[in-house]
Every structure is written in structure tokens, then in C-alpha cells.
Design a protein around this motif. Structure first.
Motif, PDB file in Angstrom:
ATOM      1  N   SER A 123       1.723   4.473   3.247  1.00  0.00           N
ATOM      2  CA  SER A 123       1.664   5.135   2.059  1.00  0.00           C
ATOM      3  C   SER A 123       0.807   6.469   2.437  1.00  0.00           C
ATOM      4  CB  SER A 123       1.133   4.570   0.904  1.00  0.00           C
ATOM      5  OG  SER A 123       1.652   3.113   0.775  1.00  0.00           O
ATOM      6  N   GLN A 155       6.407   6.771   0.808  1.00  0.00           N
ATOM      7  CA  GLN A 155       6.386   5.454   1.503  1.00  0.00           C
ATOM      8  C   GLN A 155       7.133   5.973   2.972  1.00  0.00           C
ATOM      9  OE1 GLN A 155       5.054   2.082  -0.229  1.00  0.00           O
ATOM     10  NE2 GLN A 155       4.491   4.210  -1.340  1.00  0.00           N
ATOM     11  N   LEU A 191       2.474   8.242  -3.928  1.00  0.00           N
ATOM     12  CA  LEU A 191       2.229   8.400  -2.287  1.00  0.00           C
ATOM     13  C   LEU A 191       3.615   8.367  -1.783  1.00  0.00           C
ATOM     14  CD1 LEU A 191      -1.097   6.758  -1.168  1.00  0.00           C
ATOM     15  CD2 LEU A 191      -0.481   9.168  -1.516  1.00  0.00           C
ATOM     16  N   ASP A 235      -6.056   0.649   4.207  1.00  0.00           N
ATOM     17  CA  ASP A 235      -5.532   0.485   2.756  1.00  0.00           C
ATOM     18  C   ASP A 235      -4.236   1.035   2.717  1.00  0.00           C
ATOM     19  OD1 ASP A 235      -8.117  -0.680   2.281  1.00  0.00           O
ATOM     20  OD2 ASP A 235      -9.013   0.951   1.673  1.00  0.00           O
ATOM     21  N   SER A 236      -3.771   1.869   3.567  1.00  0.00           N
ATOM     22  CA  SER A 236      -2.547   2.349   3.327  1.00  0.00           C
ATOM     23  C   SER A 236      -1.239   1.941   4.080  1.00  0.00           C
ATOM     24  CB  SER A 236      -2.577   3.853   3.499  1.00  0.00           C
ATOM     25  OG  SER A 236      -3.269   4.378   4.487  1.00  0.00           O
ATOM     26  N   ILE A 256      -6.468   3.694   8.037  1.00  0.00           N
ATOM     27  CA  ILE A 256      -5.233   3.371   7.141  1.00  0.00           C
ATOM     28  C   ILE A 256      -4.976   2.072   6.904  1.00  0.00           C
ATOM     29  CG2 ILE A 256      -3.698   5.414   8.139  1.00  0.00           C
ATOM     30  CD1 ILE A 256      -2.497   3.154  10.049  1.00  0.00           C
TER      31      ILE A 256
END
Ligand code: ADP
Ligand code: MG
Length: 347
Positions: free
Chosen positions: A233, A217, A215, A329-330, A327
Motif C-alpha cells: 500500500s 495497492q 493508498l 505495515d504497508s 514497509i
């Protein structure tokens, strides 16, 4: 009076992979050839990066898209379509497909956000000096007189016919870079590109993933300094930030920034210092970053629950960070922001 405009490059792209060095360069994959270009347009430094063989042609296309849109949308260029409509004396003008497509999306966002986004705010933005750098604090009477000339509902768009009533003015500054990002992505896709990232001032748009499949960043700038508050990410997303720190002036110890609350014509002060929107569409992300900044944290959460279709990172003046569950988890806080309060909003 102190005037400041942060270098726009501070924001964004962390950890982009380096260029490939060897002789045989695959089209995609971790070693894919990297092509970059810097374009100065829309009052912004724009950085385009494309991976793979198609990169060079794609960059030419992307640059063309940007320059063409700037010509159409500029508020100050007497040859632009927006300038033409703003100076038509209330007569209808004929506009291009691009201007019409952007306006249509922008006007519906104005409606959906209850006018927190209002593309006719220009006379007010101008009175504060944000259009030419002659900053000043207008009197209340001046602002209320100007606000009578602000109402996106009075703009008529009928196919390629645009009418801006006499005395009113359109300013697509809050959404133009988002639209440019969308059109650049379209152009890259048409060229066969599968991995690219562009940074248009506070707007980042990613196509696919990094060449190695991981992914992208994207950093969220620390609104109080020059580092980063967090990192997202993403793949195939627009990540757009509106911040009070991006363009502002100080007078008598007070800070006045360029995001105006159409309710009173003053810089929006609802407790937020930065709003980042993550969405598929650049126009949506750009428009909502401005609108949710105006709404404040509670209004923003309410809007997200009612409409959805995007995620956000809000940073409050007290340093509290609020994100939506999509989001969770990202997104990660970064550096010395890791000990800040992080709240996750759920449906
Ligand atoms: P930037 O252009 O600095 O990235 P934004 O996307 O938030 O930031 O757009 C801010 C610009 O939009 C301002 O410079 C001004 O021209 C215009 N603007 C300010 N307040 C509003 C508003 N409430 N609705 C629509 N446009 C606005
Ligand atoms: Mg915006």
C-alpha cells in the motif's frame, strides 16, 4: 530451446477504483474522472491512469515524455543519443539534458553499488542473446574477453559531453523506465494532477493517493506463477521489481535470465528470484532492483543498512520473503503466499 517472455501486464495494479459514471464529475475525490492510456514503448506495455479534469492533457504530456525518452535512450535505434555515443569510435558526443541527467544518476548508482549495477554490461547481455532473442550460452573465455570491455568507470560525462571508449557500449535498460516514471510524474504534477498511477512493465509509479484518499495497492507478482505473492500500500512512490522470471530462456534444463552479474558475466544467481524496491525516485528503485538482485539477500540487507533511502521485498528461490522495516505495515503476503516465511530486516 524454450524462449519465454511473460506478458508484462500480469504484474501490478490490483483494485484500482472504477470510473465515475454520473453527470457532475469532481476534479478530485472518490468520483474523480479517470483517464487511461496504453503506450507501447521501450519493449514494454505501459499503462497510464490519471484522475481528474486535467487527465487528458496530462496523458498527452506523459505519452510525449515516454516517446521522447525512447528516441534518446534506445540502444538499437541508429538515431538515438545512446546509439550515437556507442558508435562514436571513442569520440565525445553531445547529449541532451535528459540523457545527461539519467546518466549522472545511473553512474553514481553504479559506483554506490560497487558495480553490481554496471551500465556498460551491454556486450555481455548481447552475447547471451538478450538483445535480439538469439539466445545462447557463451563460453567462459568469450565472457572474460567481453568483460574487459565492461567498466562504468571508463565512461566520461562532462556536462553535455559523453564519451564511450571504443569497443564499449552503454545500455540504460536497467534504469530507463525508472527515469521515464520520474519524468511522467513531474509532467503530471505540472499539469495540476494530484492522483495518478502508471505501470511501465515491472515499474509502478504512483502520484498522490487514490482519488478517495486511500493508498494505492500495488501487487508483487508471484515469481513462480501468474498470481500475486504480496501487496504493497503506497502513496507517492515508485515500486519496481526485477525478477528472473521476467525475461529468460532455457537450455539443457537450465534457466538463464537477463540480469547479469558483472563479476562473471553470467546470469546473477545469488539465491533471489525477485527483488522489489520501494522508493521516492524511479531511477533509484529501478537501478537498485537490478543491483540488489545481483547482490543476493545478504548483500542487499548490508547495502540497505549502509545506504538506506528505500525499502525492499526480496523473494528467495526457496519462497522465503524478506522485507525492510519501513514497509512492515504497508506490505502483506497475498493469497496462498500468506503461509510463506516473512522476515523483517531492521537496522
Ligand atoms: P527489466 O528491464 O526487464 O524491467 P531490469 O530493470 O532489471 O529489468 O533491467 C534489466 C536489463 O538491464 C537487462 O535486460 C539488461 O539490458 C540490463 N542489465 C542486466 N544486468 C545488468 C547489470 N548488472 N547492470 C546494469 N544493467 C544490467
Ligand atoms: Mg532495474
Amino acid at each position: 530451446m524454450k524462449i519465454s517472455r511473460l506478458p508484462l501486464l500480469l504484474f501490478t495494479l490490483l483494485l484500482l477504483p472504477g470510473c465515475a459514471g454520473g453527470q457532475s464529475v469532481p476534479t478530485v475525490g472518490p468520483e474523480a474522472e479517470k483517464h487511461t492510456r496504453t503506450v507501447l514503448a521501450m519493449d514494454t506495455v505501459m499503462e497510464l491512469s490519471v484522475y481528474g479534469q486535467e487527465g487528458s492533457a496530462a496523458l498527452d504530456g506523459g505519452e510525449e515524455v515516454i516517446l521522447a525518452l525512447e528516441k534518446l535512450l534506445s540502444v538499437t535505434d541508429p538515431d538515438s543519443e545512446i546509439y550515437g555515443a556507442n558508435h562514436s569510435g571513442g569520440e565525445g558526443t553531445t547529449i541532451s539534458d535528459d540523457t545527461a541527467a539519467l546518466l549522472e544518476q545511473a553512474l553514481s548508482l553504479c559506483g554506490e553499488t560497487g558495480g553490481a549495477l554496471d551500465v556498460t554490461i551491454y556486450p555481455v547481455v548481447s552475447a547471451w542473446g538478450f538483445t535480439n532473442g538469439n539466445y545462447r550460452v557463451p563460453e567462459e573465455e568469450e565472457l572474460s574477453a567481453l568483460l574487459e570491455r565492461v567498466d562504468y568507470r571508463k565512461i566520461t560525462l562532462d556536462g553535455d559531453q559523453l564519451t564511450v571508449p571504443e569497443g564499449m557500449a552503454l545500455d540504460l535498460g536497467a534504469v530507463a523506465k525508472g527515469y521515464a516514471g520520474d519524468r511522467i510524474m513531474e509532467c503530471f504534477r505540472d499539469e495540476g494532477v494530484t492522483s495518478a498511477i502508471v505501470s511501465l512493465g515491472g515499474n509502478v509509479q504512483a502520484l498522490g493517493t487514490k482519488p478517495d484518499g486511500s493508498l494505492w495497492q500495488v501487487a508483487v507478482q508471484d515469481p513462480t506463477g501468474s498470481g500475486y505473492a504480496g501487496v504493497l500500500s503506497v502513496a507517492d512512490k515508485a515500486v519496481v521489481t526485477s525478477g528472473g522470471y521476467q525475461r529468460y530462456f532455457e537450455q539443457n534444463g537450465r534457466v538463464y535470465w537477463h540480469i547479469i552479474d558483472p563479476a562473471d558475466g553470467c546470469p546473477a544467481e545469488n539465491g533471489l528470484v525477485s527483488v522489489t524496491i520501494v522508493a521516492d525516485s524511479g531511477v533509484l528503485a529501478d537501478g537498485l532492483s537490478t543491483a540488489l538482485f545481483v547482490m543476493g539477500a545478504e548483500g542487499a540487507a548490508e547495502y540497505w543498512r549502509a545506504c538506506g533511502g528505500f525499502d525492499f521485498v526480496l523473494i528467495g528461490g526457496d519462497g522465503a520473503v524478506t522485507i525492510t522495516e519501513g514497509i512492515e505495515d504497508s506490505f502483506a503476503l497475498y493469497g496462498n503466499w500468506t503461509d510463506h516465511e516473512l522476515q523483517v530486516i531492521r537496522r
